[in-house]
Design an enzyme around this catalytic site. Structure first.
Site, PDB file in Angstrom:
ATOM      1  CB  ILE A  98      -0.764   0.100   1.463  1.00  5.55           C
ATOM      2  CG1 ILE A  98      -1.560  -1.249   1.264  1.00  5.55           C
ATOM      3  CG2 ILE A  98      -1.792   1.077   1.147  1.00  5.55           C
ATOM      4  CD1 ILE A  98      -2.370  -1.569   2.563  1.00  5.55           C
ATOM      5  CB  CYS A  99       1.385   3.800  -2.174  1.00  5.71           C
ATOM      6  SG  CYS A  99       2.168   5.429  -2.223  1.00  5.71           S
ATOM      7  CG  LEU A 100      -2.114   5.601   3.856  1.00  5.49           C
ATOM      8  CD1 LEU A 100      -2.911   6.483   3.093  1.00  5.49           C
ATOM      9  CD2 LEU A 100      -2.930   4.779   4.744  1.00  5.49           C
TER      10      LEU A 100
END
Lengths: 161, 774
Positions: A98-100
């Site tokens: 995840i890119c968060l």
């Protein structure tokens, strides 16, 4: 957070007691559609969670499994979070990474499992298309929602209890 | 040729031989042949000396001039033939040694008069028959051996020797194996006679052995044909005594560990010195667990009794087992059972801390219960001192239980070489135990604390006890044993090592409570003396946040209309408190209040009661209003209906109130009904109600406590899918925080889960796991 993570951890810190109190909070005042629990009674640092897709989004009615892994330095370092269920989302790659921002450089010790779950739920609602991990999904989200949903449904797998 | 043919032929040959010499003697010969023939029981010797006629016939035939060698030979053949014939026809019917003896005498008898055999000849003949007999008639052989054993048991060695000699002759060799069997069974018998109840003696084995050797060894030596100082055999016998000792004590293990403890200490010490292999230890402990389970672990035994026997058993095991390996087995074995009992921790704490056993007594305890509780208390006294120095000394021996013991009969150098060269490694865990000085100095308290899942359980219960004690305290003085016990608990349950801050603050709540009590005393005397408030009220000012262990003070108490005078007094206290402590407010907690009542009834009864405020309010209402229904009382006193009903039951049982079934109203029983039967009925019926109440209450409490963990069950099933009950149990133990508390046993959890399935909250899968209903 400044400096190396180790030097800024107070003495007597125990990741287990912190996780235990988070678990209690999560169990006693749960947020709808969100849940998480340790995977193993011997090891509190590996959790699995479930996020339900928010209403009014392509993810409505879908449930996704995620895995959380806490380091001994938690909450001074962010946990590793990824989707276990196959996911179709601009900010999630095919392996579930995840890119968060709050899971990376914007992490703060005041965040907890509940805030992570909430952030992930809102990420489903509003992807950050400026830095996509899945460029196709990002493009479809903006241009062709029908096709996006098609791809999503093709990839979605119901959680098997 | 048949047997009778051969007999007849021999007889005819004899006749013809005689005929040739002197035919007039043939009648005599016939008489002799009949007399010696065992096969003619009707007309032979019948074990009686021969008649004159036969006697003179023998004389004239055997000693007369007519007798030739061939005739004697032939007569001998005839006699032997007839004896054998008789033997082979009858040997199978021989059952006992005495039959054999009888038969042998029967055969031998005529040879005394017809003396034609040399002694060897006859003995050889008999030996042959005996040998055949012993090989062919196994029933007889068994019987003879049994008889031998029996005779030895009865100390009749003369006869025993006879039988043994006979056996040896029959077999044609010495029979040490039979003799050793007999010897061992004698040792067994002797050991059980001398050791069975000798629990208070230290050297039972040695004494029994010495006595045995003095009494019997010379006889056995004769029979075994060995030297009296054959130490190989005597050592072996000594080992047999050791084995027997272990066997006997193992079978009595519950009695020596629990029932007879501590008077059995000498025998426990002796047992320790002879238990040399882990197999024997395991047998001993297994047998103990078996007996412990059948005798103690059943519902009719009180918790105090179980704990008492557990503590004694632990003490005994610590005496017997210096490796500290085995007491853990007992703890693990007893734990699940004791954890099912809700009063375990309380009973343990009371006893461990030497609190007054009467504090513990519930309504149904009898004097027996009390005496058990005080025995337990006595057993545990000093349990927070290190385990007795003798144990520690043992632990310091160079090789623990395998320390070299010298045998006076062997050369010392040989023993030393044997000892060090025949060293067997011990299992890893015991080496650790032997070297672990910390374990040796371990205190009984610590061992018993391990009985409980965690120290938290004890702390929680102790806090509860302490809070109840302080709340129920009359006046402000706490007995010194409580103060002492607080010190012990604080010291023993070393809170500094706890990672979670929760327990730390918990136990320290007691300090705040004690401070509150002390403070209340000062404040109370100030209020009584300086401010002139009613001294009929003895207030305790509690900082409610710290008194939560027992009951929830944070909820606002209900307002109940109090009798006017009391209301005024309470209000005065509230005002005075706010004046003394600016900015603080005093709140009455009716559920914690205790009221002393003096009742004077119309029939002249003067009664004193110490009751809860609920009970006092109910009575006060009825006393001022004459009578009332349950609903009216609930309405007027603002109490819960359950509280009102409970209070009414109490007063009816105490014969202060009366219930009229016609009007459904309660009223004060100013004049006591003398109908005793009525009273008894009323009382017993109310007791039944109380009993069912308490069962319901317990069930309700259990369900309430489980309701709190339900979110955790849901949480884990949401995320982990389906789980089996034991997995859920271990997850709950890990996940549920102390302040909520999860103390159910796996079987209780299973019941609860099944109840959830019935409520359709959960679904049970075919493999016995549980998952959330969709």
């Amino acid at each position: 957070m400044e400096g190396s993570s180790k030097s800024s951890i107070p003495d007597g810190h125990s990741v287990v007691s912190r996780l235990q109190s988070e678990l209690m909070q999560l169990m006693l005042s749960p947020s709808p559609g969100l849940s998480a629990f340790p995977e193993d009674e011997e090891d509190l640092t590996k959790w699995c969670g479930i996020i339900t897709g928010p209403d009014g989004t392509p993810y409505e009615g879908m449930r996704f499994k995620i895995a959380l892994e806490f380091a001994q330095t938690y909450p001074y370092t962010a946990p590793k979070v990824r989707f276990v269920s196959p996911m179709w989302h601009p900010n999630v790659d095919m392996s579930g990474n995840i890119c968060l921002d709050i899971l990376k450089d914007q992490w703060s010790a005041v965040y907890n499992v509940q805030t992570i779950l909430l952030s992930l739920q809102s990420l489903l609602e509003e992807p950050n298309n400026s830095s996509p991990l899945n460029a196709v999904a990002a493009e479809l989200w903006d241009k062709d929602m029908r096709e996006y949903k098609k791809k999503l449904i093709a990839r979605y797998e119901e959680i098997d209890d | 040729m048949t047997l009778s043919d051969e007999g007849r032929e021999l007889s005819e040959q004899l006749h013809s031989l005689l005929h040739d010499v002197d035919s007039s003697l043939e009648d005599d010969l016939e008489g002799i042949l009949t007399w010696v023939n065992p096969n003619e029981p009707g007309s032979n010797h019948q074990m009686r000396p021969p008649s004159l006629r036969v006697k003179s016939a023998i004389k004239s035939l055997l000693n007369g001039v007519v007798t030739s060698e061939s005739f004697i030979d032939l007569l001998g053949k005839y006699m032997i033939f007839q004896t054998r014939k008789h033997f082979f026809l009858n040997y199978q019917s021989l059952l006992y040694f005495k039959d054999v003896q009888k038969l042998e005498r029967y055969y031998e008898f005529p040879t005394r008069y017809v003396n034609i055999f040399s002694s060897e000849e006859w003995c050889d003949e008999m030996s042959g028959l005996r040998n055949y007999l012993i090989r062919q008639n196994s029933g007889l052989k068994n019987n003879i051996q049994l008889r031998l054993e029996q005779l030895v048991h009865e100390d009749d060695f003369d006869m025993a020797c006879k039988i043994y000699e006979w056996l040896c002759q029959a077999e044609g060799r010495l029979l040490p194996e039979i003799l050793v069997d007999v010897l061992l069974s004698k040792v067994k018998l002797f050991a059980s006679k001398n050791m069975n109840s000798a629990w208070t003696q230290r050297f039972t084995i040695m004494e029994a052995y010495n006595l045995f050797v003095t009494n019997y060894w010379s006889v056995f030596c004769r029979m075994l044909q060995c030297m009296e100082d054959d130490h190989e055999i005597t050592n072996e016998i000594y080992r047999c005594f050791e084995e027997e000792f272990i066997r006997i004590r193992t079978s009595q293990v519950f009695d020596i560990f629990v029932t007879g403890f501590p008077t059995t200490k000498p025998t426990l010490l002796e047992l320790r010195s002879v238990l040399k292999t882990s197999v024997k230890y395991t047998e001993l402990i297994t047998e103990f667990l078996y007996q412990f389970e059948s005798k103690m672990l059943n519902p009719s035994i009180t918790t105090a009794e179980i704990l008492l026997s557990y503590v004694r058993a632990i003490k005994s095991i610590l005496i017997v087992d210096v490796s500290f390996r085995y007491f853990q087995l007992l703890t693990n074995f007893v734990r699940p059972y004791l954890m099912e009992r809700h009063d375990t921790v309380a009973t343990f704490l009371y006893a461990m801390l030497g609190l007054d056993a009467s504090d513990l007594s519930s309504k149904n305890s009898t004097s027996t219960h009390m005496s058990i509780a005080s025995q337990l208390s006595a057993e545990l006294r000093g349990s927070h001192q290190p385990i007795s120095s003798s144990t520690a000394e043992r632990g310091n021996l160079p090789h623990g239980k395998h320390a070299l013991s010298m045998n006076p009969y062997e050369p010392a150098y040989q023993q030393i070489i044997d000892y060090y060269l025949h060293w067997n490694p011990e299992p890893a865990d015991s080496i650790q135990a032997n070297n672990d000085q910390a374990l040796i100095s371990k205190e009984l308290f610590d061992i018993i604390v391990e009985l409980f899942d965690s120290k938290d359980v004890i702390v929680r219960e102790f806090l509860g006890l302490f809070t109840r004690k302080l709340l129920g305290l009359r006046g402000y003085k706490l007995e010194s044993n409580w103060v002492q016990s607080l010190k012990v608990v604080k010291k023993k349950l070393d809170f500094k090592t706890y990672s979670s801050a929760q327990e730390f603050s918990n136990i320290n709540n007691i300090d705040v409570m004690l401070r509150d009590v002390k403070h209340s005393e000062e404040l109370c005397s100030l209020m009584h003396e300086k401010l002139g408030l009613s001294d009929r009220i003895i207030p305790k000012f509690v900082s409610y946040l710290f008194w939560n262990a027992h009951s929830d003070f944070s909820a606002l108490p209900k307002d109940h209309p109090l009798p006017k005078e009391l209301e005024a007094d309470i209000n005065n206290y509230k005002k005075a408190y706010t004046n003394v402590k600016k900015g603080r407010k005093l709140r009455l907690h009716p559920e914690q209040s205790i009221v002393e009542l003096q009742l004077r009834l119309a029939d002249g009864r003067d009664l004193n009661y110490e009751v809860t405020l609920d009970e006092a309010l109910v009575l006060s209402y009825l006393s001022s209003n004459g009578d009332g229904t349950v609903e009216e009382i609930v309405k007027q006193t603002n109490l819960d209906i359950s509280q009102v009903e409970k209070s009414l039951k109490f007063w009816v049982k105490s014969s202060i109130l009366r219930y009229s079934t016609e009007t459904s109203r309660y009223s004060v029983e100013e004049r006591q009904n003398v109908d005793v039967k009525h009273a008894v009925e009323r009382q017993s019926s109310s007791e039944i109600v109380n009993a069912t109440d308490s069962v319901d209450l317990q069930q309700q409490q259990f369900i309430d406590s489980m309701q709190k963990v339900l979110p955790f069950i849901k949480g884990m099933l949401t995320n982990l899918g389906s789980l089996k009950a034991d997995k859920i149990h271990s997850f709950l133990k890990m996940a549920v925080p102390k302040e909520i508390g999860y103390s159910a046993t796996p079987s209780q959890l299973q019941l609860y889960l099944n109840a959830l399935v019935e409520e359709s909250k959960l679904v049970k899968t075919p493999n016995g796991a549980f998952r959330l209903a969709k």
